[in-house]
Motif scaffolding. Structure first.
Motif, PDB file in Angstrom:
ATOM      1  N   THR A  31       0.760  -1.059  -0.021  1.00  0.00           N
ATOM      2  CA  THR A  31       0.113  -0.116  -0.132  1.00  0.00           C
ATOM      3  C   THR A  31       0.842   1.127  -0.183  1.00  0.00           C
ATOM      4  OG1 THR A  31      -1.733  -1.314   1.307  1.00  0.00           O
ATOM      5  CG2 THR A  31      -1.767   1.289   1.174  1.00  0.00           C
ATOM      6  N   PRO A  32       0.633   2.456  -0.897  1.00  0.00           N
ATOM      7  CA  PRO A  32       1.387   3.317  -1.036  1.00  0.00           C
ATOM      8  C   PRO A  32       1.426   4.056   0.352  1.00  0.00           C
ATOM      9  CG  PRO A  32       0.235   2.980  -3.092  1.00  0.00           C
ATOM     10  CD  PRO A  32      -0.234   2.063  -1.965  1.00  0.00           C
ATOM     11  N   LYS A  33       2.659   4.836   0.591  1.00  0.00           N
ATOM     12  CA  LYS A  33       2.735   5.627   1.854  1.00  0.00           C
ATOM     13  C   LYS A  33       1.776   6.886   1.606  1.00  0.00           C
ATOM     14  CE  LYS A  33       5.501   2.964   4.089  1.00  0.00           C
ATOM     15  NZ  LYS A  33       4.830   1.723   4.979  1.00  0.00           N
ATOM     16  N   ILE A  34       1.349   7.597   2.704  1.00  0.00           N
ATOM     17  CA  ILE A  34       0.669   8.581   2.480  1.00  0.00           C
ATOM     18  C   ILE A  34       1.637   9.734   3.493  1.00  0.00           C
ATOM     19  CG2 ILE A  34      -1.332  10.085   3.285  1.00  0.00           C
ATOM     20  CD1 ILE A  34      -2.956   7.177   3.095  1.00  0.00           C
ATOM     21  N   GLU A  35       2.183  10.629   2.648  1.00  0.00           N
ATOM     22  CA  GLU A  35       2.948  11.916   3.388  1.00  0.00           C
ATOM     23  C   GLU A  35       2.480  13.253   2.661  1.00  0.00           C
ATOM     24  OE1 GLU A  35       4.763  11.091   6.184  1.00  0.00           O
ATOM     25  OE2 GLU A  35       4.808   8.851   5.733  1.00  0.00           O
ATOM     26  N   ALA A  36       1.510  13.962   3.370  1.00  0.00           N
ATOM     27  CA  ALA A  36       1.184  15.112   2.567  1.00  0.00           C
ATOM     28  C   ALA A  36       0.612  15.854   3.546  1.00  0.00           C
ATOM     29  CB  ALA A  36       0.052  14.725   1.623  1.00  0.00           C
ATOM     30  N   ILE A  37       0.396  17.209   3.101  1.00  0.00           N
ATOM     31  CA  ILE A  37      -0.022  18.230   3.831  1.00  0.00           C
ATOM     32  C   ILE A  37      -1.546  18.809   3.068  1.00  0.00           C
ATOM     33  CG2 ILE A  37       0.241  20.772   4.950  1.00  0.00           C
ATOM     34  CD1 ILE A  37       3.076  20.013   4.861  1.00  0.00           C
ATOM     35  N   ASP A  38      -2.483  18.841   3.952  1.00  0.00           N
ATOM     36  CA  ASP A  38      -3.792  19.335   3.399  1.00  0.00           C
ATOM     37  C   ASP A  38      -3.996  20.904   3.235  1.00  0.00           C
ATOM     38  OD1 ASP A  38      -4.576  20.341   5.989  1.00  0.00           O
ATOM     39  OD2 ASP A  38      -5.906  18.570   6.335  1.00  0.00           O
ATOM     40  N   LEU A  39      -5.047  21.268   2.455  1.00  0.00           N
ATOM     41  CA  LEU A  39      -5.382  22.580   2.181  1.00  0.00           C
ATOM     42  C   LEU A  39      -5.381  23.400   3.635  1.00  0.00           C
ATOM     43  CD1 LEU A  39      -7.938  22.166  -0.674  1.00  0.00           C
ATOM     44  CD2 LEU A  39      -5.485  22.594  -0.746  1.00  0.00           C
ATOM     45  N   GLN A  40      -5.501  22.799   4.591  1.00  0.00           N
ATOM     46  CA  GLN A  40      -5.519  23.717   6.042  1.00  0.00           C
ATOM     47  C   GLN A  40      -4.247  23.635   6.741  1.00  0.00           C
ATOM     48  OE1 GLN A  40      -8.339  21.455   5.311  1.00  0.00           O
ATOM     49  NE2 GLN A  40      -9.371  23.246   4.427  1.00  0.00           N
ATOM     50  N   GLY A  41      -3.298  22.912   6.054  1.00  0.00           N
ATOM     51  CA  GLY A  41      -1.803  22.804   6.742  1.00  0.00           C
ATOM     52  C   GLY A  41      -1.743  21.760   7.705  1.00  0.00           C
ATOM     53  N   LYS A  42      -2.605  20.801   7.706  1.00  0.00           N
ATOM     54  CA  LYS A  42      -2.496  19.674   8.803  1.00  0.00           C
ATOM     55  C   LYS A  42      -1.706  18.616   7.831  1.00  0.00           C
ATOM     56  CE  LYS A  42      -4.993  16.056  11.061  1.00  0.00           C
ATOM     57  NZ  LYS A  42      -3.760  15.556  11.681  1.00  0.00           N
ATOM     58  N   ALA A  43      -0.366  17.939   8.536  1.00  0.00           N
ATOM     59  CA  ALA A  43       0.231  16.923   8.236  1.00  0.00           C
ATOM     60  C   ALA A  43      -0.440  15.740   8.506  1.00  0.00           C
ATOM     61  CB  ALA A  43       1.737  16.956   8.804  1.00  0.00           C
ATOM     62  N   TRP A  44      -0.375  14.821   7.208  1.00  0.00           N
ATOM     63  CA  TRP A  44      -1.102  13.447   7.209  1.00  0.00           C
ATOM     64  C   TRP A  44       0.015  12.552   6.812  1.00  0.00           C
ATOM     65  CZ3 TRP A  44      -6.070  12.651   8.745  1.00  0.00           C
ATOM     66  CH2 TRP A  44      -6.721  13.790   8.842  1.00  0.00           C
ATOM     67  N   SER A  45       0.165  11.356   7.567  1.00  0.00           N
ATOM     68  CA  SER A  45       1.118  10.484   7.375  1.00  0.00           C
ATOM     69  C   SER A  45       0.673   9.113   7.503  1.00  0.00           C
ATOM     70  CB  SER A  45       2.439  10.741   8.285  1.00  0.00           C
ATOM     71  OG  SER A  45       2.070  10.357   9.519  1.00  0.00           O
ATOM     72  N   THR A  46       1.132   7.999   7.046  1.00  0.00           N
ATOM     73  CA  THR A  46       0.864   6.708   7.193  1.00  0.00           C
ATOM     74  C   THR A  46       0.913   6.444   8.576  1.00  0.00           C
ATOM     75  OG1 THR A  46       1.187   6.094   4.864  1.00  0.00           O
ATOM     76  CG2 THR A  46       1.225   3.947   6.587  1.00  0.00           C
ATOM     77  N   ALA A  47       1.844   6.767   9.358  1.00  0.00           N
ATOM     78  CA  ALA A  47       2.011   6.376  10.847  1.00  0.00           C
ATOM     79  C   ALA A  47       0.867   7.206  11.464  1.00  0.00           C
ATOM     80  CB  ALA A  47       3.493   7.107  11.288  1.00  0.00           C
ATOM     81  N   GLU A  48       0.517   8.448  11.237  1.00  0.00           N
ATOM     82  CA  GLU A  48      -0.632   9.051  12.185  1.00  0.00           C
ATOM     83  C   GLU A  48      -1.868   8.148  11.621  1.00  0.00           C
ATOM     84  OE1 GLU A  48      -3.268  13.033  12.124  1.00  0.00           O
ATOM     85  OE2 GLU A  48      -1.139  13.219  11.146  1.00  0.00           O
ATOM     86  N   LEU A  49      -1.918   7.738  10.507  1.00  0.00           N
ATOM     87  CA  LEU A  49      -3.492   7.069  10.251  1.00  0.00           C
ATOM     88  C   LEU A  49      -3.586   5.671  10.731  1.00  0.00           C
ATOM     89  CD1 LEU A  49      -3.529   8.714   6.754  1.00  0.00           C
ATOM     90  CD2 LEU A  49      -5.029   9.239   8.530  1.00  0.00           C
ATOM     91  N   ALA A  50      -2.362   4.954  11.320  1.00  0.00           N
ATOM     92  CA  ALA A  50      -2.448   3.604  11.642  1.00  0.00           C
ATOM     93  C   ALA A  50      -3.333   3.561  12.858  1.00  0.00           C
ATOM     94  CB  ALA A  50      -0.902   3.444  12.213  1.00  0.00           C
ATOM     95  N   GLY A  51      -4.050   2.439  12.789  1.00  0.00           N
ATOM     96  CA  GLY A  51      -5.221   2.084  13.632  1.00  0.00           C
ATOM     97  C   GLY A  51      -6.531   2.549  13.259  1.00  0.00           C
ATOM     98  N   LYS A  52      -6.649   3.224  12.185  1.00  0.00           N
ATOM     99  CA  LYS A  52      -7.773   3.750  11.753  1.00  0.00           C
ATOM    100  C   LYS A  52      -8.191   3.384  10.300  1.00  0.00           C
ATOM    101  CE  LYS A  52      -6.965   7.930  14.641  1.00  0.00           C
ATOM    102  NZ  LYS A  52      -6.652   9.342  14.246  1.00  0.00           N
TER     103      LYS A  52
END
Length: 172
Positions: A31-52
């Motif tokens: 599964t490709p990794k997710i490492e990006a910043i959204d339009l509101q400036g919040k950083a998103w990462s695969t590690a942060e999304l783990a468990g969801k």
């Protein structure tokens, strides 16, 4: 006659949401990794999304089926618990265009700008909208190409299945 016409309209309205193709994520494909910043400036990462459970949607403002689907993603975003994340990616458009569209529609789910289409390419997206359901383990489970009613019972069933079957798929 009125009842019959109402019934016919209901059947056609329901079939309008059946314009999708749902396929399993290949077990032997990472599964490709997710490492990006959204339009509101919040950083998103695969590690942060783990468990969801992650509903990762690729869309564009020029895409009519995307525009039909986005309000249902907003509803899912609004009613989801802390264990489900709706994350969308606007593809091949300036970030300002996506921001204006969201503002004009009142939608406020997270949007990552993929102005050059790099994320879409990494995920193999060629049809809009395309949505991926990612298990809490971080493993992709489903790829859904086409528009879906994400506030409906069918999508709710898919999300429940992804939550329940969280183990990492064996490599083939």
């Amino acid at each position: 006659m009125r009842f019959f016409l109402g019934w016919v309209f209901s059947v056609f309205a329901l079939s309008a949401w059946a314009q999708f193709d749902k396929t399993a994520w290949p077990a032997n494909t990472a599964t490709p990794k997710i490492e990006a910043i959204d339009l509101q400036g919040k950083a998103w990462s695969t590690a942060e999304l783990a468990g969801k459970v992650v509903v990762l949607n690729f869309w564009a403002t020029w895409c009519a089926p995307c525009k039909d689907e986005l309000p249902t993603l907003q509803t899912l975003h609004d009613i989801s618990d802390s264990q489900t994340v709706v994350l969308t990616i606007n593809v091949r458009e300036p970030a300002a265009r996506a921001a204006r569209y969201l503002q004009s529609t009142g939608m406020n789910f997270p949007v990552i700008s993929d102005a050059k289409g790099e994320l879409a390419k990494r995920w193999g997206v060629t049809v809009y909208p395309t949505t991926f359901l990612i298990a809490p383990s971080g493993q992709g489970r489903w790829r859904i190409m086409g528009d879906v009613d994400w506030s409906g019972a069918q999508a709710n069933g898919w999300l429940a299945e992804v939550r329940q079957n969280n183990s990492v798929l064996p490599k083939r």
